[in-house]
Scaffold this active site. Sequence first.
Site, mmCIF file in Angstrom:
data_model
loop_
_atom_site.group_PDB
_atom_site.id
_atom_site.type_symbol
_atom_site.label_atom_id
_atom_site.label_comp_id
_atom_site.label_asym_id
_atom_site.label_seq_id
_atom_site.Cartn_x
_atom_site.Cartn_y
_atom_site.Cartn_z
ATOM 1 C CB SER A 68 -28.128 17.930 -23.327
ATOM 2 O OG SER A 68 -29.698 18.534 -23.356
ATOM 3 C CE1 TYR A 118 -30.359 13.688 -21.680
ATOM 4 C CE2 TYR A 118 -31.177 16.188 -21.462
ATOM 5 C CZ TYR A 118 -30.650 14.732 -22.192
ATOM 6 O OH TYR A 118 -30.270 15.044 -23.387
#
Length: 264
Positions: A147, A170
Amino acid sequence: MLKEMFSLDGRVAIVTGGAGYYGKPICSALAEAGASVIIASRNEAGCKEYAATLKQMGFLAEGVALDLGDEKSIRDFTKYIRKKYGKIDILVNNAVSREGFKDLEDIEKSEWELAQSINSTGMVLLTQAVIKIMRSQQYGNIINIGSIQGTVGPNFPVYGKTGMSSPLNYTYDKWAMVGFTKWIANYYGKYNIRCNCISPGGYGPGIAEDIGDNEFVSNYKRLTPLGRFADDDDIKGPIVFLASAASAYITGHNLLVDGGWTSW
């Protein structure tokens, strides 16, 4: 010929989280390029349903249950794939658990450990099992789906007054994935095993379904040089490139697919 360099004919590819937002275009891209695609996740019904969709389109696909939080499930899954297909050429580590995604002061120890059991430990254990097969083959290709938040820190002001945030685990997981990619690439390159990472920016179909249109959406587009979120085709091209011989001399790389978000 150039077309043949992008072909995945005869390859066997595993995609974890294959029935999810990123998973579906990834599986579709690999199948369209000629690979036999194993769509794997805890959502067995979803995996089988999407595999059926791809097969109806004339592609090679199978949906198989895989729980990355269960070591026995990982062993059984890998054993089944090797027995049925005889090899594993491509592994796409795409699955991510969003359970317990919270800010630092709100997350409980059990929630942190639950997320890590899949996003960290499960990914490592599956890669460990698959890479033993790849090493015996003297060939393999691993692609990790990261990401932008594994490349730059979260831009919290972009969420405005929506109440949305970027959870700690995350960011932690995605930064770790980039380092994991480089370690695998450097250690296993001598066995003709490549490992790369794709770090996408915001994914439009997922955003549209999860949150609709709000202040975050307009802020994100304004701060992205291309002025939009990624769509399915933006994910499919890079996957086929890194999975195929077209990228044969590329390993240990983190490919940013973010519309320029990280270029400021």
